[in-house]
Design a protein around this motif. Structure first.
Motif, PDB file in Angstrom:
ATOM      1  N   GLN A 101       0.758  -1.088   0.163  1.00 40.48           N
ATOM      2  CA  GLN A 101      -0.091   0.046   0.125  1.00 40.48           C
ATOM      3  C   GLN A 101       0.962   1.237   0.127  1.00 40.48           C
ATOM      4  OE1 GLN A 101      -3.337   0.302   2.910  1.00 40.48           O
ATOM      5  NE2 GLN A 101      -3.551  -1.846   3.073  1.00 40.48           N
ATOM      6  N   GLN A 102       1.941   1.226   0.812  1.00 38.80           N
ATOM      7  CA  GLN A 102       2.842   2.540   0.911  1.00 38.80           C
ATOM      8  C   GLN A 102       4.209   1.927   0.375  1.00 38.80           C
ATOM      9  OE1 GLN A 102       1.683   5.424   1.902  1.00 38.80           O
ATOM     10  NE2 GLN A 102       3.836   6.405   1.414  1.00 38.80           N
ATOM     11  N   GLY A 157       0.863  11.347  -4.751  1.00 43.83           N
ATOM     12  CA  GLY A 157       0.487  10.038  -4.458  1.00 43.83           C
ATOM     13  C   GLY A 157       0.159   9.033  -5.478  1.00 43.83           C
ATOM     14  N   GLY A 158      -0.579   9.774  -6.265  1.00 42.33           N
ATOM     15  CA  GLY A 158      -1.173   8.776  -7.532  1.00 42.33           C
ATOM     16  C   GLY A 158       0.028   8.414  -8.462  1.00 42.33           C
ATOM     17  N   GLU A 159       0.784   9.472  -8.703  1.00 36.69           N
ATOM     18  CA  GLU A 159       2.203   9.245  -9.614  1.00 36.69           C
ATOM     19  C   GLU A 159       3.157   8.148  -8.867  1.00 36.69           C
ATOM     20  OE1 GLU A 159       2.397  13.476 -11.741  1.00 36.69           O
ATOM     21  OE2 GLU A 159       3.433  13.200  -9.717  1.00 36.69           O
ATOM     22  N   ARG A 160       3.284   8.103  -7.754  1.00 35.14           N
ATOM     23  CA  ARG A 160       3.978   7.205  -6.957  1.00 35.14           C
ATOM     24  C   ARG A 160       3.331   5.762  -6.976  1.00 35.14           C
ATOM     25  NH1 ARG A 160       6.157   9.536  -1.195  1.00 35.14           N
ATOM     26  NH2 ARG A 160       6.703  11.717  -1.959  1.00 35.14           N
ATOM     27  N   ALA A 161       2.312   5.695  -6.967  1.00 35.46           N
ATOM     28  CA  ALA A 161       1.391   4.371  -6.983  1.00 35.46           C
ATOM     29  C   ALA A 161       1.798   3.879  -8.381  1.00 35.46           C
ATOM     30  CB  ALA A 161      -0.093   4.758  -6.778  1.00 35.46           C
ATOM     31  N   ARG A 162       1.672   4.750  -9.215  1.00 36.14           N
ATOM     32  CA  ARG A 162       1.788   4.094 -10.838  1.00 36.14           C
ATOM     33  C   ARG A 162       3.295   3.729 -11.012  1.00 36.14           C
ATOM     34  NH1 ARG A 162      -0.610   9.269 -13.086  1.00 36.14           N
ATOM     35  NH2 ARG A 162       0.342   8.533 -15.038  1.00 36.14           N
ATOM     36  N   ALA A 183      -5.930   2.501  -4.238  1.00 41.03           N
ATOM     37  CA  ALA A 183      -6.359   3.430  -3.507  1.00 41.03           C
ATOM     38  C   ALA A 183      -6.219   4.811  -3.551  1.00 41.03           C
ATOM     39  CB  ALA A 183      -5.681   3.072  -2.108  1.00 41.03           C
ATOM     40  N   ALA A 184      -4.869   5.257  -4.245  1.00 36.14           N
ATOM     41  CA  ALA A 184      -4.623   6.811  -4.332  1.00 36.14           C
ATOM     42  C   ALA A 184      -4.883   7.385  -5.888  1.00 36.14           C
ATOM     43  CB  ALA A 184      -3.088   6.832  -4.093  1.00 36.14           C
ATOM     44  N   ILE A 210      -5.603  -7.334  -3.406  1.00 39.49           N
ATOM     45  CA  ILE A 210      -6.482  -6.898  -2.399  1.00 39.49           C
ATOM     46  C   ILE A 210      -7.109  -5.563  -2.757  1.00 39.49           C
ATOM     47  CG2 ILE A 210      -6.303  -6.336   0.108  1.00 39.49           C
ATOM     48  CD1 ILE A 210      -5.416  -8.982  -0.419  1.00 39.49           C
ATOM     49  N   ILE A 211      -8.655  -5.445  -2.562  1.00 38.57           N
ATOM     50  CA  ILE A 211      -9.130  -4.083  -2.792  1.00 38.57           C
ATOM     51  C   ILE A 211     -10.390  -4.021  -2.054  1.00 38.57           C
ATOM     52  CG2 ILE A 211     -10.609  -5.652  -4.767  1.00 38.57           C
ATOM     53  CD1 ILE A 211      -9.794  -3.284  -6.650  1.00 38.57           C
ATOM     54  N   HIS A 212     -10.651  -3.012  -1.712  1.00 41.75           N
ATOM     55  CA  HIS A 212     -11.934  -2.484  -1.332  1.00 41.75           C
ATOM     56  C   HIS A 212     -13.144  -2.347  -2.204  1.00 41.75           C
ATOM     57  CE1 HIS A 212     -11.091  -2.079   2.952  1.00 41.75           C
ATOM     58  NE2 HIS A 212      -9.872  -1.341   2.751  1.00 41.75           N
TER      59      HIS A 212
END
Length: 279
Positions: A101-102, A157-162, A183-184, A210-212
């Motif tokens: 996640q992080q 945050g979104g760019e890091r996730a990608r 998530a982000a 894993i997803i909400h």
């Protein structure tokens, strides 16, 4: 006579449906709290498996079990038919890539350098000849090619996730394990991530998410495992598992389940009180 260096054991090709990771009768406890209780789960080649459930159900702990990073009270986890400890760290990295996640980076690496880290298990092996093509393909699939020169720590945050997802894709592992990868992200990139997961599984690899978001799980997963109170309440195709009765019980909130008018995938609609009655 010095023994020949044989190098790490590469993953063998697995036909679609082959179990790559097997979880059997796993129990995990934190102190006196039993977090997972008797979990059985198969991670299969060519399949997207979504693990869903309410907060505190044990989803991230189950992911740690699958990756071999959780301490078990009992039960066992096998990859390619052997216990995790039968493989070296490098051999495990060839078999499973993990997106947490992080994702924090302590040094001022660029987005390109972070993505290239995914190729480290294949360093000095014949597979490394394709590093550049694989890395730039992963950046293109995650729409992060324009970020290659940017410091990872300067990204949103979104760019890091990608970019983190690009690193995992670059690893070209037999199984890709994603913990809340959307998530982000905005709606466009959420859809993109799950579509990428499906394409990755179509190459013969296994994907665990894993997803909400139950709608994303229903639209893109081949199987869903619903986790509740540390146990798997249901495991199967989303069209069969996502019933209003089950989800209302597991999430302790009433829902409708209706088919998407275009794809037929299950869409989960909470039963809400009209806003006028909330005044």
């Amino acid at each position: 006579m010095r023994p020949l260096f044989r190098g790490p054991r590469r993953p063998a090709y697995a036909s679609v449906g082959t179990t790559l990771i097997r979880v059997r009768d796993v129990v995990v406890e934190f102190g006196e709290k039993r977090v997972l209780d008797g979990i059985d789960l198969d991670i299969r080649a060519g399949e997207v498996l979504a693990i869903v459930g309410p907060n505190g159900a044990g989803k991230s702990t189950l992911l740690n079990v699958i990756t071999g990073d959780a301490e078990l009270v009992s039960g066992n986890v096998e990859v390619d038919g052997h216990a995790w400890h039968a493989w070296t760290g490098r051999e495990l990295a060839m078999r499973r890539a993990v997106l947490l996640q992080q994702v924090d980076v302590s040094f001022p690496f660029t987005a390109l350098e972070v993505t290239e880290m995914g190729r480290s298990p294949w360093a000095n092996l014949p597979e490394s000849q394709n590093d550049e093509q694989i890395v730039h393909g992963a950046l293109a699939r995650t729409e992060t090619s324009h970020l290659v020169a940017r410091s990872y720590s300067s990204l949103s945050g979104g760019e890091r996730a990608r970019v983190a997802l690009a690193r995992v894709l670059s690893q070209t592992a037999a199984a890709m394990l994603l913990d809340e990868p959307t998530a982000a992200l905005d709606i466009r990139h959420q859809e993109q991530v799950l579509a990428t997961a499906r394409r990755y599984a179509a190459t013969g690899s296994a994907v665990v998410v894993i997803i909400h978001d139950l709608d994303l799980a229903g639209a893109y997963a081949d199987r869903v495992a619903v986790l509740a109170h540390g146990r798997i309440a249901a495991d199967g195709p989303p069209e069969e598992v996502f019933s209003a009765e089950l989800l209302s019980h597991v999430y302790d909130y009433p829902v409708h389940v209706v088919p998407d008018p275009i794809t037929g995938a299950p869409v989960i609609v909470p039963i809400r009180t009209p806003k006028e009655q909330l005044l």
